[in-house]
Design a protein around this motif. Structure first.
Motif, PDB file in Angstrom:
ATOM      1  N   ALA A   1      72.574  76.303 -70.732  1.00 54.08           N
ATOM      2  CA  ALA A   1      72.560  77.421 -71.433  1.00 54.08           C
ATOM      3  C   ALA A   1      74.158  77.906 -71.679  1.00 54.08           C
ATOM      4  CB  ALA A   1      71.834  78.704 -71.034  1.00 54.08           C
ATOM      5  N   ARG A   2      74.352  78.408 -72.809  1.00 55.75           N
ATOM      6  CA  ARG A   2      75.778  78.780 -73.429  1.00 55.75           C
ATOM      7  C   ARG A   2      75.793  79.962 -74.289  1.00 55.75           C
ATOM      8  NH1 ARG A   2      78.906  77.731 -77.701  1.00 55.75           N
ATOM      9  NH2 ARG A   2      77.357  76.549 -78.997  1.00 55.75           N
ATOM     10  N   VAL A   3      76.792  80.811 -73.747  1.00 56.76           N
ATOM     11  CA  VAL A   3      77.073  82.224 -74.626  1.00 56.76           C
ATOM     12  C   VAL A   3      77.590  81.596 -75.946  1.00 56.76           C
ATOM     13  CG1 VAL A   3      78.059  84.247 -74.698  1.00 56.76           C
ATOM     14  CG2 VAL A   3      77.086  83.343 -72.405  1.00 56.76           C
ATOM     15  N   PRO A   4      77.012  82.016 -76.984  1.00 53.67           N
ATOM     16  CA  PRO A   4      77.806  81.423 -78.329  1.00 53.67           C
ATOM     17  C   PRO A   4      78.953  82.233 -78.587  1.00 53.67           C
ATOM     18  CG  PRO A   4      75.872  82.569 -78.898  1.00 53.67           C
ATOM     19  CD  PRO A   4      75.882  82.539 -77.399  1.00 53.67           C
ATOM     20  N   VAL A   5      79.053  83.536 -78.472  1.00 54.47           N
ATOM     21  CA  VAL A   5      80.112  84.263 -78.817  1.00 54.47           C
ATOM     22  C   VAL A   5      80.374  85.014 -77.725  1.00 54.47           C
ATOM     23  CG1 VAL A   5      81.020  85.892 -80.244  1.00 54.47           C
ATOM     24  CG2 VAL A   5      79.778  84.289 -81.296  1.00 54.47           C
ATOM     25  N   LYS A   6      81.491  84.818 -76.967  1.00 48.82           N
ATOM     26  CA  LYS A   6      81.933  85.627 -75.884  1.00 48.82           C
ATOM     27  C   LYS A   6      82.483  86.775 -75.949  1.00 48.82           C
ATOM     28  CE  LYS A   6      82.257  81.526 -72.812  1.00 48.82           C
ATOM     29  NZ  LYS A   6      83.205  80.942 -71.579  1.00 48.82           N
TER      30      LYS A   6
END
Length: 220
Positions: A158-163
């Motif tokens: 799972a990845r945060v697309p825009v930090k």
């Protein structure tokens, strides 16, 4: 493209702050000033109404970035450009291979039907699901970052697309109200939707996410 169109010193260019710092950097490299406009909360692309509100006598162009496989409302944005005399430039993403689109849509439909406790994406307007973006509401319960850590611990990427939105970065910091951009940066999470995922993979994603569903407020 900006330089070729004659955009330069003294001009303003309306851009999104949700991701793509390179767009704002390109504007400054052309000698112009990036002006940030808010996004549409469904498409995550720059909002035509926000663009129109950001236009001044110095505005020369708007840069539209298509996001996560969902296109921006380019017809309305061109309408704003025609009314206000602006150049409308499009920045695309790396495209999903044509033969993978149907498989990604199939996996996205499975997640849409099975996921609980998160807000699933709107699949309209030819979404190719370059990324499958859900929203994880906070509401005083485990937030997006805690949710991401928990599903990663269960073996799901799972990845945060825009930090960090561009208008929060030191070189582009602006005192500007972008509520949808801020909310999206705080709540969005990319879940796997690759064409190569098996049914077992998809079940693991759903199981990991739904195991946390009781800890989250309902996502309306």
């Amino acid at each position: 493209m900006l330089r070729a169109a004659g955009v330069g010193l003294g001009d303003e260019v309306v851009v999104p702050a949700f991701g793509n710092v390179e767009v704002a950097q390109a504007v400054t490299m052309a000698g112009a000033l990036p002006v940030f406009a808010d996004i549409d909360p469904v498409t995550y692309c720059i909002d035509p109404s926000a663009v129109e509100a950001a236009v001044t006598s110095r505005t020369a162009a708007v840069v539209v970035v298509h996001r996560f496989g969902r296109p921006a409302d380019i017809a309305r944005l061109h309408g704003v450009g025609q009314r206000r005399g602006l150049l409308v430039l499009e920045q695309g993403e790396s495209e999903v291979p044509y033969d993978e689109v149907a498989q990604r849509r199939e996996r996205a439909a499975y997640l849409d039907a099975k996921l609980r406790g998160v807000r699933t994406p709107d699949g309209g307007d030819g979404h190719t699901y370059q990324q499958y973006i859900v929203r994880v509401p906070g509401n005083g319960r485990p937030d997006r970052d805690a949710f991401a850590r928990a599903v990663r611990a269960r073996g799901v990427e799972a990845r945060v697309p825009v930090k960090t939105p561009v208008h929060r970065l030191p070189e582009f910091r602006r005192c500007v109200a972008l509520p949808e951009t801020e909310r999206a940066a705080d709540e969005t999470l990319a879940l796997p939707v690759d064409a190569g995922l098996t049914k077992r993979d998809m079940q693991r994603i759903v199981g990991a996410c739904n195991a946390l569903g009781g800890l989250l407020q309902p996502a309306f």
